[in-house]
Design a protein around this motif. Sequence first.
Motif, PDB file in Angstrom:
ATOM      1  N   CYS A 128       2.995  34.679  11.193  1.00 42.50           N
ATOM      2  CA  CYS A 128       2.715  32.817  11.816  1.00 42.50           C
ATOM      3  C   CYS A 128       1.029  33.115  11.992  1.00 42.50           C
ATOM      4  O   CYS A 128       0.950  33.670  13.893  1.00 42.50           O
ATOM      5  N   LEU A 129       0.214  32.486  11.525  1.00 48.07           N
ATOM      6  CA  LEU A 129      -0.982  32.532  12.619  1.00 48.07           C
ATOM      7  C   LEU A 129      -1.021  30.993  13.527  1.00 48.07           C
ATOM      8  O   LEU A 129      -1.794  31.586  14.890  1.00 48.07           O
ATOM      9  N   LYS A 130      -0.382  30.465  13.527  1.00 48.11           N
ATOM     10  CA  LYS A 130      -0.592  29.379  14.923  1.00 48.11           C
ATOM     11  C   LYS A 130       0.264  30.521  15.384  1.00 48.11           C
ATOM     12  O   LYS A 130      -0.252  29.662  16.928  1.00 48.11           O
ATOM     13  N   SER A 131       0.998  31.087  16.031  1.00 47.71           N
ATOM     14  CA  SER A 131       1.527  32.022  16.469  1.00 47.71           C
ATOM     15  C   SER A 131       1.187  32.631  16.896  1.00 47.71           C
ATOM     16  O   SER A 131       0.493  32.742  18.455  1.00 47.71           O
ATOM     17  N   LEU A 132       0.283  33.913  16.347  1.00 51.25           N
ATOM     18  CA  LEU A 132      -0.674  34.861  16.509  1.00 51.25           C
ATOM     19  C   LEU A 132      -1.926  34.146  17.326  1.00 51.25           C
ATOM     20  O   LEU A 132      -1.898  34.207  19.288  1.00 51.25           O
ATOM     21  N   GLU A 133      -1.823  32.423  17.051  1.00 50.58           N
ATOM     22  CA  GLU A 133      -3.247  32.122  18.436  1.00 50.58           C
ATOM     23  C   GLU A 133      -2.935  31.491  19.524  1.00 50.58           C
ATOM     24  O   GLU A 133      -3.286  32.297  20.621  1.00 50.58           O
ATOM     25  N   LYS A 134      -1.718  30.820  19.132  1.00 49.21           N
ATOM     26  CA  LYS A 134      -1.169  30.657  20.759  1.00 49.21           C
ATOM     27  C   LYS A 134      -0.681  32.255  21.275  1.00 49.21           C
ATOM     28  O   LYS A 134      -1.006  32.097  23.274  1.00 49.21           O
ATOM     29  N   GLU A 135      -0.141  32.948  20.874  1.00 47.75           N
ATOM     30  CA  GLU A 135       0.038  34.621  22.042  1.00 47.75           C
ATOM     31  C   GLU A 135      -1.673  34.963  22.412  1.00 47.75           C
ATOM     32  O   GLU A 135      -1.188  35.191  23.660  1.00 47.75           O
ATOM     33  N   LEU A 136      -2.805  34.711  21.958  1.00 48.72           N
ATOM     34  CA  LEU A 136      -4.116  35.025  21.778  1.00 48.72           C
ATOM     35  C   LEU A 136      -4.795  34.402  23.173  1.00 48.72           C
ATOM     36  O   LEU A 136      -4.978  34.700  24.115  1.00 48.72           O
ATOM     37  N   ILE A 137      -4.035  33.016  22.785  1.00 51.84           N
ATOM     38  CA  ILE A 137      -4.706  32.163  24.638  1.00 51.84           C
ATOM     39  C   ILE A 137      -3.636  32.611  25.735  1.00 51.84           C
ATOM     40  O   ILE A 137      -4.065  32.135  26.173  1.00 51.84           O
ATOM     41  N   ARG A 138      -2.459  32.456  25.459  1.00 51.75           N
ATOM     42  CA  ARG A 138      -1.773  32.933  26.283  1.00 51.75           C
ATOM     43  C   ARG A 138      -2.293  33.941  27.129  1.00 51.75           C
ATOM     44  O   ARG A 138      -2.163  34.485  28.331  1.00 51.75           O
ATOM     45  N   LEU A 139      -2.477  35.327  26.500  1.00 49.21           N
ATOM     46  CA  LEU A 139      -3.315  36.339  27.062  1.00 49.21           C
ATOM     47  C   LEU A 139      -4.622  36.269  27.166  1.00 49.21           C
ATOM     48  O   LEU A 139      -4.396  36.581  28.541  1.00 49.21           O
ATOM     49  N   GLU A 140      -5.728  35.511  26.980  1.00 49.50           N
ATOM     50  CA  GLU A 140      -6.692  34.743  27.237  1.00 49.50           C
ATOM     51  C   GLU A 140      -6.030  34.319  28.582  1.00 49.50           C
ATOM     52  O   GLU A 140      -6.998  35.176  29.875  1.00 49.50           O
ATOM     53  N   LEU A 141      -5.437  33.497  28.923  1.00 44.78           N
ATOM     54  CA  LEU A 141      -5.238  32.636  29.724  1.00 44.78           C
ATOM     55  C   LEU A 141      -4.722  33.884  30.964  1.00 44.78           C
ATOM     56  O   LEU A 141      -4.652  33.440  32.125  1.00 44.78           O
ATOM     57  N   ALA A 142      -3.770  34.468  30.471  1.00 43.20           N
ATOM     58  CA  ALA A 142      -3.107  35.848  31.704  1.00 43.20           C
ATOM     59  C   ALA A 142      -3.781  36.761  31.977  1.00 43.20           C
ATOM     60  O   ALA A 142      -4.192  37.493  32.428  1.00 43.20           O
ATOM     61  N   GLY A 143      -5.597  36.960  31.772  1.00 41.63           N
ATOM     62  CA  GLY A 143      -6.655  36.995  31.784  1.00 41.63           C
ATOM     63  C   GLY A 143      -6.059  38.427  30.845  1.00 41.63           C
ATOM     64  O   GLY A 143      -6.628  39.617  31.012  1.00 41.63           O
ATOM     65  N   GLU A 144      -5.063  39.097  29.929  1.00 43.80           N
ATOM     66  CA  GLU A 144      -4.731  40.162  30.242  1.00 43.80           C
ATOM     67  C   GLU A 144      -5.809  40.581  28.016  1.00 43.80           C
ATOM     68  O   GLU A 144      -5.347  40.768  26.825  1.00 43.80           O
ATOM     69  N   LEU A 145      -6.592  39.978  27.341  1.00 45.18           N
ATOM     70  CA  LEU A 145      -7.728  39.401  26.235  1.00 45.18           C
ATOM     71  C   LEU A 145      -7.829  40.908  26.482  1.00 45.18           C
ATOM     72  O   LEU A 145      -8.039  41.522  25.692  1.00 45.18           O
ATOM     73  N   LYS A 146      -8.257  41.551  27.223  1.00 46.54           N
ATOM     74  CA  LYS A 146      -9.527  43.001  27.515  1.00 46.54           C
ATOM     75  C   LYS A 146      -8.180  44.172  27.071  1.00 46.54           C
ATOM     76  O   LYS A 146      -8.350  45.145  27.121  1.00 46.54           O
ATOM     77  N   LYS A 147      -7.061  43.368  27.276  1.00 52.04           N
ATOM     78  CA  LYS A 147      -6.140  44.695  26.905  1.00 52.04           C
ATOM     79  C   LYS A 147      -5.875  44.924  25.382  1.00 52.04           C
ATOM     80  O   LYS A 147      -4.922  45.435  24.530  1.00 52.04           O
ATOM     81  N   VAL A 148      -5.853  43.579  24.056  1.00 53.92           N
ATOM     82  CA  VAL A 148      -5.668  43.300  22.998  1.00 53.92           C
ATOM     83  C   VAL A 148      -6.360  44.667  22.402  1.00 53.92           C
ATOM     84  O   VAL A 148      -7.739  43.684  22.380  1.00 53.92           O
ATOM     85  N   LYS A 149      -6.408  45.498  21.246  1.00 60.93           N
ATOM     86  CA  LYS A 149      -6.510  46.252  20.872  1.00 60.93           C
ATOM     87  C   LYS A 149      -6.355  46.000  18.932  1.00 60.93           C
ATOM     88  O   LYS A 149      -7.803  46.321  18.302  1.00 60.93           O
ATOM     89  N   LEU A 150      -5.369  45.744  18.276  1.00 61.02           N
ATOM     90  CA  LEU A 150      -4.830  46.043  17.414  1.00 61.02           C
ATOM     91  C   LEU A 150      -4.235  45.061  16.830  1.00 61.02           C
ATOM     92  O   LEU A 150      -3.536  44.621  18.192  1.00 61.02           O
ATOM     93  N   ILE A 151      -4.254  43.901  15.455  1.00 61.06           N
ATOM     94  CA  ILE A 151      -3.808  43.114  15.341  1.00 61.06           C
ATOM     95  C   ILE A 151      -2.913  44.074  13.771  1.00 61.06           C
ATOM     96  O   ILE A 151      -3.805  44.550  13.010  1.00 61.06           O
ATOM     97  N   TYR A 152      -1.227  44.579  14.117  1.00 61.17           N
ATOM     98  CA  TYR A 152      -0.864  45.402  12.647  1.00 61.17           C
ATOM     99  C   TYR A 152      -0.097  44.473  11.560  1.00 61.17           C
ATOM    100  O   TYR A 152       0.810  43.869  12.012  1.00 61.17           O
ATOM    101  N   THR A 153      -0.577  44.131  10.955  1.00 59.98           N
ATOM    102  CA  THR A 153      -0.083  43.426   9.807  1.00 59.98           C
ATOM    103  C   THR A 153       0.508  44.563   8.345  1.00 59.98           C
ATOM    104  O   THR A 153      -0.602  45.168   7.604  1.00 59.98           O
TER     105      THR A 153
END
Lengths: 436, 436
Positions: B161-186
């Motif tokens: 679900c790309l909506k859910s993925l986007e929400k999760e990425l926004i959440r991570l960005e707000l939490a200052g954790e986007l720096k840690k995101v390396k991969l999206i595995y599908t």
Amino acid sequence: MPPALSLSSRSLRTADSPISYFIQKAIETPGLISLAAGLVDESAFPSAEIAQVVAEMMANPATAKAALQYGSTQGLPALRARVLDRVCTADGVKPSDINLTLGDVVLTTGSQQMLYLLGEVLIEPGDIVLAEAPSYFVYHDCLKSHGAKVIGVPMDDGGMCLKSLEKELIRLELAGELKKVKLIYTVDYFQNPTGLTLARDRRPKLVELAKRFSKHHRILILEDAAYRELRYDGDDITSIKRFDTTNEYVIYTTTFSKPCSPGLKTGYSLLPNDLVAPVCNLKGNHDFGSSNLAQHILNRLLETGAFDRHLVRLREVYRSKRDAMLTAIATEFASCPGVRWNVPAGGLYVWMTFPSGTPTGKGSPLVEAAVSEGVLYIPGNLGHVPNEQGKVPDHEIRLSFGVAEPSEIAEGVRRLRRAYAELETSKRGARESVLT
Amino acid sequence: MPPALSLSSRSLRTADSPISYFIQKAIETPGLISLAAGLVDESAFPSAEIAQVVAEMMANPATAKAALQYGSTQGLPALRARVLDRVCTADGVKPSDINLTLGDVVLTTGSQQMLYLLGEVLIEPGDIVLAEAPSYFVYHDCLKSHGAKVIGVPMDDGGMCLKSLEKELIRLELAGELKKVKLIYTVDYFQNPTGLTLARDRRPKLVELAKRFSKHHRILILEDAAYRELRYDGDDITSIKRFDTTNEYVIYTTTFSKPCSPGLKTGYSLLPNDLVAPVCNLKGNHDFGSSNLAQHILNRLLETGAFDRHLVRLREVYRSKRDAMLTAIATEFASCPGVRWNVPAGGLYVWMTFPSGTPTGKGSPLVEAAVSEGVLYIPGNLGHVPNEQGKVPDHEIRLSFGVAEPSEIAEGVRRLRRAYAELETSKRGARESVLT
Ligand SMILES: Cc1ncc(COP(=O)(O)O)c(C=O)c1O
Ligand SMILES: Cc1ncc(COP(=O)(O)O)c(C=O)c1O
């Protein structure tokens, strides 16, 4: 420009192979004779035997299915049984005499994969590995990528100097660094690169040393026996593993690449039992099993005796190549003061030492002259790690008689002699111009 | 007792495969029908073709030498050229259209090795990987051993679900954790384990999302197309890679294990160009090249057309096995309220969902009943990572129609139905005893 990649610290520690430069030279230079690569003789590959074994396996539905399906992470049990038996027979023991079972044998994608896995399982960045100086340079890179510090132990004609090893261990203990020592790495038969073999009487003593200094944790010995079966003179020597009667201190690893075919890329190892699970768990993540077809081919080659018949032929091929190289070197370099070379009783390498002040590395006058004469070698400095002063011996070279034909070998050595002669001339020229 | 081994932190993060328990069950229980293993059909292996190809290669000294010598770390150029062409043809593009060359293709010991290498190259402990929930459980273990945190993204009939993925990425960005995101595995074709495929229109959008959130560094998409060629209904769908026209954001990885033979254990990948050196440098340390013989065999199978002819037959075999499984499930479970299953258009797996409150995992009444009825499945919880509350869905199972014969498949499903019936009876019994 896209945003930058963000690489792991492990990746940042991992460099290109130092021999890429030499491989590139070989590709760019037509007519070059390569005495550099550790490749194996191609005329002696058991191709007919492999064709027959594959035809037989594929013709029988049961064996075809077994060979073409996934194998297991640890490797084909039948092949594991055969190699266990093979090593123990060579050492004159039964597996149970030295506390080994089928469960202690692991098959890998070449022995290289086992070298890597062991580093991964044991090394924390900053840990220490003791290795012969010089040693197998590919493993140095591996260890560097794990974050290990490699400390070189001097060698003499009997291989690794145990007196020096002991001194180093005592020094590390006094410096409070014994905790970091994880492995003692030795290529103990016809070493790559020096061709030297660890003397018979040092073998049990090496095990005793590892035990004695295992004060914080077990210090393991990694016995890399890659060239053991390529012996051309004298009798086989007992492995170090043979003296680890409880199967706790020594990892024995070797390969089918050298005595059979690197295209099958299959290695095998005997591991202390409590190391099997950590290694196989990690290998499960790497690939959950190496090529099963290759393992089935090797199993049949061993079963039918084709492997041993091939080995007899192969030893003859290599013996005459080694002799061709040694004869050429003796002829060409006899009158060169300060040039020495080892006479290996097996393996694929001759190690030459030039007078100090004759750098042999990348960019040196010798390597440039050699390439323009049309011959390639591996500089000895690649096998060394810098000492406290950041220095490595730089006047040695490794010559391989593995892949070139005997006539090419002789011609390659003549070219090397010509390259060296150019250096002598220009040095003399330089001296004379200083005098005048 | 010898002194303890001192293992690396990576080794301590690396566990036994969670399916060892199920493999052990399968070995211990004679007559068991395994719908668990992701093994492939054995009756359809191209054994005659492989025998012929090997016989031809070994009969010609030049091709025998090439196949039995060491290969290169990156893999056989001829085979790399063929697979590049193969993927691009399927996607209706020329390599240059999407900025790809031969130099961007890497061959590995199965696609599993590429999955591992990518983790090793990209992940620092604590980094984040976003993956479908559920996903390929073997890769979860891999990522755990690299120290990654896997966050599951919900799926619907169109895959992730790309909506859910986007929400999760926004959440991570707000939490200052986007720096840690390396991969999206599908696993975007007939996913292991759900059988779902990422919808056509989500593919370019996924690339756009990765770009949009590549604020600190490039967030890469790992497109695991292992099952792409095993399609039984409808037309192939364009890869995600197709929409990465600059070759910067998507790694495309796939394997010959599923459409040909896992015994050859060869995978291939298309990589963003600046990722090739880090991956190959590390692979140089792992093994400096996978089985060269296997690569030569595959190259010839592709060259002669034997591979594509085999694939046509194989698809028919699997189509009828899938139909056998779906028919049996529909027959047996039609009258079971709350039991649902996916109808996969390809791949090897059917995903079943039981009513919540029907745990399916190790030690659950269902798995115990299934084993005593004589059938094995993979519990769905293995494919999930715990959510914030430490919970995973536990009422799903994965059935594979890969290895069992059609008649065994039907019988296996009947046994599963009986096992489920026992549960229903005992539940009813429990309810009744509560009532009385
Ligand atoms: C000392 C030594 N160990 C291990 C290897 C690894 O070879 P393989 O991975 O083909 O078994 C080599 C190859 O040159 C070697 O020289
Ligand atoms: C989704 C997925 N990716 C990768 C693999 C790895 O397979 P191989 O290493 O044999 O290519 C598998 C095997 O089951 C798989 O299901």
